[in-house]
Write an enzyme that holds these catalytic residues in place. Structure first.
Site, PDB file in Angstrom:
ATOM      1  N   ASP A   1     -34.990  10.753  -9.830  1.00  0.00           N
ATOM      2  CA  ASP A   1     -35.360   9.424 -10.792  1.00  0.00           C
ATOM      3  C   ASP A   1     -34.241   8.867 -11.746  1.00  0.00           C
ATOM      4  O   ASP A   1     -34.705   9.333 -12.867  1.00  0.00           O
ATOM      5  CB  ASP A   1     -36.476  10.082 -10.593  1.00  0.00           C
ATOM      6  CG  ASP A   1     -37.804   9.651 -11.797  1.00  0.00           C
ATOM      7  OD1 ASP A   1     -37.067   7.737 -11.809  1.00  0.00           O
ATOM      8  OD2 ASP A   1     -39.107   9.587 -12.034  1.00  0.00           O
TER       9      ASP A   1
ATOM     10  N   HIS B   1     -35.770   6.555 -13.672  1.00  0.00           N
ATOM     11  CA  HIS B   1     -36.769   6.090 -14.243  1.00  0.00           C
ATOM     12  C   HIS B   1     -37.145   6.521 -16.132  1.00  0.00           C
ATOM     13  O   HIS B   1     -37.955   6.080 -17.224  1.00  0.00           O
ATOM     14  CB  HIS B   1     -38.506   6.066 -13.992  1.00  0.00           C
ATOM     15  CG  HIS B   1     -38.229   5.244 -13.352  1.00  0.00           C
ATOM     16  ND1 HIS B   1     -37.855   5.272 -11.180  1.00  0.00           N
ATOM     17  CD2 HIS B   1     -38.934   3.725 -12.539  1.00  0.00           C
ATOM     18  CE1 HIS B   1     -38.606   4.402 -10.899  1.00  0.00           C
ATOM     19  NE2 HIS B   1     -38.140   3.352 -11.382  1.00  0.00           N
TER      20      HIS B   1
ATOM     21  N   CYS C   1     -34.389   0.091 -11.694  1.00  0.00           N
ATOM     22  CA  CYS C   1     -34.127   1.238 -11.200  1.00  0.00           C
ATOM     23  C   CYS C   1     -33.590   1.443  -9.938  1.00  0.00           C
ATOM     24  O   CYS C   1     -32.739   1.925  -9.683  1.00  0.00           O
ATOM     25  CB  CYS C   1     -35.291   1.264 -10.978  1.00  0.00           C
ATOM     26  SG  CYS C   1     -36.645   0.070  -9.961  1.00  0.00           S
TER      27      CYS C   1
END
Length: 400
Positions: free
Chosen positions: A278, A280, A81
């Site tokens: 994000d 993820h 990440c």
């Protein structure tokens, strides 16, 4: 997949609230009217413009099925990440450099060649200059390794190493996109003096630009990265307004940050919340070829607007800025010096003409054409905050 994200970041908060406060997205301000905040996006020009801008930013996520790394990894799920967040920040710098801050992704192909080339640079193979494969190789000296999570300081230094190595390997003109900007890490005293805010040294930046351009020009586009530790378990509240203010800089590239051990790309601010992209989500690898103007680029953009409370951001983070030219850098220095003046002795970072520890500087003295302009608002680099919660010296960063 959403369950994985919620386990990592907590339940997602999405959308824009009913607040009519202005939104700052990477240096651009969006005014929200009462009609906008009612949720009527058809008639709400402010929110429509913000949403279009947000969804035009390049979104990097976990990928699966890429070329093998270390004879083992074909996915970066659960460990990549920070690398993906940093790719988003650097991709934003390239977008601004090649297409301008006002660029928005067209609804339909054919796409701009520069946009496609930027996506190609971040492909998931060694053939792509800014792939995670090449980032991991460049960052070995800073502890980067497939399967392991790393912090903002190591990530920033890895980008510095990667860009420098790519530049040294080529004799191409500086306009070549993959090598089109120098990287400068804003850090502490070069002699290792403990304490104090990191310093943008104007002389160092000027010298770096000249070296990077290989003598072709006096100045080069430059990416400034500021790794910081702004507290222990959470950001010291004194720094929140300063972080917020950096998003009003035209040179803003946002923040690599998130919750503890979890990286996101923070791109905007409104009231007490931070908007972010994000990394993820898990998506299959997509091969974007540099000349394919009809490519499907939908997996590189996100229309879901997520946000988290500002006081929940992990204190270990990095701020990014991009200066297109010398005038842009001068403007950044003036804004940064003014922000340091307003920090009550606890700046995020300061600006100095040189490494001389005794020379006071003012808003105009930070200009590269020093000595030609004089001002009265002299400042001396502030002492570091005394409470343990706000330590941010170089030794701390190197533990990230």
């Amino acid at each position: 997949m959403r369950r994985l994200q919620e386990r990592i970041l907590g339940p997602s908060k999405t959308g824009v609230s009913s607040s009519t406060s202005e939104i700052w997205l990477l240096g651009v301000c969006y005014k929200v009217s009462e009609e906008d905040s009612s949720g009527n996006l058809v008639n709400g020009n402010g929110l429509v413009a913000f949403t279009e801008d947000f969804s035009s930013r390049i979104w990097m996520t976990y990928r699966k099925g890429f070329d093998v790394i270390d004879s083992k990894f074909t996915s970066d799920v659960n460990w990549g990440c920070m690398l993906r967040s940093s790719q988003m920040l650097v991709a934003q710098a390239l977008l601004v450099h090649c297409l301008g801050r006002s660029w928005r992704k067209p609804l339909q192909p054919p796409f701009d060649p520069e946009y496609i080339e930027i996506l190609h640079l971040f492909g998931d193979s060694e053939a792509s200059a800014f792939s995670i494969h090449n980032l991991l190789q460049a960052g070995k000296a800073y502890g980067l390794a497939a399967g392991s999570w790393i912090g903002p300081y190591a990530m920033c230094r890895s980008w510095e190493t990667l860009v420098r190595s790519k530049r040294e390997q080529t004799n191409l003109e500086i306009e070549n996109q993959s090598l089109s900007m120098a990287v400068y890490i804003v850090s502490g005293d070069e002699d290792g003096e403990r304490g104090g805010a990191p310093v943008v040294c104007v002389e160092d930046v000027a010298r770096l630009c000249s070296e990077f351009s290989k003598g072709q020009v006096d100045w080069a586009p430059i990416l400034l990265l500021v790794p910081l530790v702004l507290g222990l378990e959470k950001v010291n509240p004194r720094y929140i307004p300063l972080l917020w203010a950096t998003f009003t800089f035209p040179q803003s590239l946002g923040i690599l940050g998130g919750k503890s051990g979890v990286s996101t790309y923070i791109v905007g601010m409104q009231d007490d919340k931070a908007f972010y992209l994000d990394p993820h989500d898990v998506q299959a690898v997509v091969d974007i070829r540099g000349n394919d103007l009809e490519a499907d680029t939908s997996s590189y953009h996100c229309s879901v607007i997520r946000h988290l409370p500002l006081d929940m951001i992990d204190p270990s983070l990095a701020i990014g800025f991009f200066c297109q030219n010398k005038d842009d850098f001068n403007d950044f220095c003036v804004r940064a010096s003014k922000l340091a003046d307003e920090s009550n002795g606890a700046p995020l970072f300061t600006v100095a003409q040189s490494h001389s520890p005794t020379k006071p500087i003012n808003h105009e003295d930070v200009m590269v054409n020093r000595g030609e302009i004089q001002g009265d608002d002299a400042i001396v680099l502030g002492n570091p905050p005394s409470d343990s919660e706000a330590q941010s010296h170089d030794d701390d960063w190197q533990l990230l």
